[in-house]
Design a protein around this motif. Structure first.
Motif, PDB file in Angstrom:
ATOM      1  N   ALA A 119      -7.040   5.148   1.177  1.00  0.00           N
ATOM      2  CA  ALA A 119      -7.084   5.509   2.601  1.00  0.00           C
ATOM      3  C   ALA A 119      -8.100   4.647   3.352  1.00  0.00           C
ATOM      4  O   ALA A 119      -7.827   4.194   4.476  1.00  0.00           O
ATOM      5  N   ALA A 120      -9.263   4.410   2.738  1.00  0.00           N
ATOM      6  CA  ALA A 120     -10.275   3.570   3.385  1.00  0.00           C
ATOM      7  C   ALA A 120      -9.765   2.144   3.560  1.00  0.00           C
ATOM      8  O   ALA A 120     -10.007   1.506   4.599  1.00  0.00           O
ATOM      9  N   ALA A 121      -9.041   1.639   2.565  1.00  0.00           N
ATOM     10  CA  ALA A 121      -8.484   0.286   2.665  1.00  0.00           C
ATOM     11  C   ALA A 121      -7.443   0.213   3.781  1.00  0.00           C
ATOM     12  O   ALA A 121      -7.416  -0.767   4.549  1.00  0.00           O
ATOM     13  N   LEU A 122      -6.609   1.244   3.892  1.00  0.00           N
ATOM     14  CA  LEU A 122      -5.629   1.276   4.974  1.00  0.00           C
ATOM     15  C   LEU A 122      -6.317   1.309   6.336  1.00  0.00           C
ATOM     16  O   LEU A 122      -5.915   0.595   7.264  1.00  0.00           O
ATOM     17  N   ALA A 123      -7.367   2.111   6.458  1.00  0.00           N
ATOM     18  CA  ALA A 123      -8.118   2.180   7.716  1.00  0.00           C
ATOM     19  C   ALA A 123      -8.702   0.816   8.060  1.00  0.00           C
ATOM     20  O   ALA A 123      -8.689   0.392   9.222  1.00  0.00           O
TER      21      ALA A 123
END
Length: 164
Positions: A119-123
């Motif tokens: 999720a952090a990478a997508l953000a």
């Protein structure tokens, strides 16, 4: 539900994480009640409070994007928790049960680490730096919880289970 945009995929991942945290919060209390080693019991109770804060972060992010936080149920977490209950039902003795609790809790933590990292990478790809920072904070908390469980296992619980 069909997802056709990268940002929608990201938001769906966050909704799944809300479900993960909801399910985990309940499971952690049951696991803490089953634990006999004080350090393990305390770690599970403390992580329950942290889990609630992580869910609140996720809800805040989703609210900023105008998305319903409760739209998904994470089936992988359901399965991991079901396996935890099964394991606790077959382990005899407090020491062995505590070792099984740690093994199960670490499976749950590793799933969260993977989910928060994704999720952090997508953000980051979406250039949502505030979201990314909040997700990274939760990721670091999950890593710390996992490290604490390892420390408790190696230092107390597993040696006791082995000697039992």
């Amino acid at each position: 539900m069909e997802i056709s945009h990268f940002k929608d995929m990201y938001l769906a991942e966050l909704q799944e994480l809300v479900s993960v945290e909801d399910q985990l919060a309940e499971a952690l209390l049951r696991m803490a009640a089953a634990a006999s080693h004080p350090a393990l019991k305390n770690a599970l109770v403390d992580h329950h409070a942290e889990t609630i804060a992580q869910k609140d972060r996720l809800v805040a992010i989703l609210n900023q994007h105008g998305v319903d936080p409760a739209a998904h149920v994470d089936q992988a977490m359901e399965a991991l928790i079901r396996e935890t209950r099964k394991m606790l039902g077959i382990l005899e003795g407090d020491d062995l049960r505590d070792a099984g609790l740690i093994a199960s809790a670490q499976k749950l933590e590793h799933y969260e680490i993977a989910a928060y990292g994704s999720a952090a990478a997508l953000a980051g790809q979406l250039d949502l730096r505030n979201d990314q920072a909040m997700l990274h904070a939760s990721l670091e908390e999950e890593k710390a919880a996992d490290a604490l469980l390892t420390e408790i296992a190696k230092g107390e619980v597993n040696p006791d289970a082995l000697a039992a």
